[in-house]
Design a protein around this motif. Structure first.
Motif: not given
Ligand SMILES: C[S@@+](CC[C@H](N)C(=O)[O-])C[C@H]1O[C@@H](n2cnc3c(N)ncnc32)[C@H](O)[C@@H]1O
Length: 309
Positions: A272-297
């Motif tokens: 999920v990509l969403y805007p935060k304060e000061k023109m900054k955006w955050v990209l992170k794993l969506d809470s609905e999906s839970n992959p193993y946090r491998t190097p590719a992820v």
């Protein structure tokens, strides 16, 4: 998940390798089965060996459900089943020198060269085994394919990490699995290989202890977001593809559907990509999906943010 007491979902845990003593609540010996199928062997084996902690791996959801029903019917308390590629699980979920016994009954042989990458009992498997098995810990392979048993025998011998028994033809077994009964009905020979660890090798694990939730923060050019659809990124043994990009109807967020692979281990998830304060955006794993946090992820998160900047 019909009987949650049997199914373990390690992707929801964040400390690898796993602490099996804590999971089972005792210090019992660890016995692992790869590809438990419909769970006949698991139900028999755990009923007969009540002192062990049994962990089974399977890829088929249907088999997972059938196996859980069998364990429930038998009143089993000492078993956990995991829906995951056994090759990944054996390498990532077990500490060094921790498994007492590992069993594989009738692996899919994957005859064709084009399918060979799916085989479980290959050279690399014996490296992993030499690390996760205890000293003198046993691996038992039973198959109806003589060439498969011979290949496993040769790989185990060549590695130098195991005492290797000769292959037994039509061994007497006190319990026959579903596939075993089928092949015996069809008059096929059965082959058994047993090896014991005598020396330890080296492996590289993908999951680290206490991995953080991957996320990236940065300024983005919004028009680049939709252009990501269909793009493939590759680096070393990591690859991911952005299968789709969705925009929130009444908001600014975007969702990316990603498929990533570390060598043969493939996962599907959403970012999920969403805007935060000061023109900054955050990209992170969506809470609905839970992959193993491998190097590719982790790399998919970092790389997408880089591309969007
Ligand atoms: C031929 S069946 C044998 C089932 C059972 N062990 C028996 O003897 O009746 C092979 C099983 O291995 C599972 N399997 C294949 N590849 C696997 C993998 N990489 N990880 C976990 N299970 C796998 C399949 O889904 C299938 O249920």
């Amino acid at each position: 998940m019909i009987y949650p007491e049997f199914e373990l979902k390690p992707q929801f845990l964040n400390k690898f390798p796993l602490n099996w003593d804590e999971i089972f609540g005792n210090y019992g010996p660890i016995h692992v089965e790869l590809g438990f199928g419909n769970g006949e062997y698991a139900a028999y084996y755990t009923s007969k060996n009540k002192n062990i902690n049994y962990i089974g791996f399977e890829l088929s959801i249907t088999s997972m459900v059938k196996a859980q029903r069998k364990l429930k019917r038998n009143g089993i308390k000492n078993a956990k089943l995991i829906l995951c590629d056994a090759r990944f699980g054996v390498r990532e979920f077990f500490s060094d020198d921790s498994i007492d016994k590992l069993i594989m009954n009738f692996p899919v042989p994957w005859y064709k060269n084009s399918q060979a990458h799916r085989r479980i009992i290959i050279k690399d498997f014996f490296n992993v085994l030499s690390v996760v098995l205890k000293y003198n810990g046993e691996f038992e392979l039973v198959t109806d394919q003589e060439w498969y048993a011979i290949e496993a025998y040769e790989n185990a011998k060549e590695s130098g990490y195991f005492k290797v028994n000769d292959i037994e033809k039509n061994p007497k077994r006190e319990f026959l699995t579903r596939y075993e009964k089928k092949w015996i009905r069809f008059n096929r020979d059965i082959f058994r290989l047993k090896v014991w660890k005598i020396k330890k090798g080296k492996i590289t694990r993908l999951l680290r202890s206490e991995d953080d939730m991957p996320h990236a923060v940065g300024k983005i050019t919004e028009q680049k977001v939709l252009e990501l659809k269909g793009q493939v990124f590759k680096e070393d043994n990591k690859i991911f593809v952005v299968k789709n990009v969705y925009k929130e109807v009444n908001g600014d967020a975007y969702i990316f559907k990603i498929i990533s692979s570390d060598d043969e281990f493939t996962q599907h998830y959403f970012l999920v990509l969403y805007p935060k304060e000061k023109m900054k955006w955050v990209l992170k794993l969506d809470s609905e999906s839970n992959p193993y946090r491998t190097p590719a992820v982790k790399w998919s998160v970092k790389k997408i943010m880089e591309v969007l900047e």
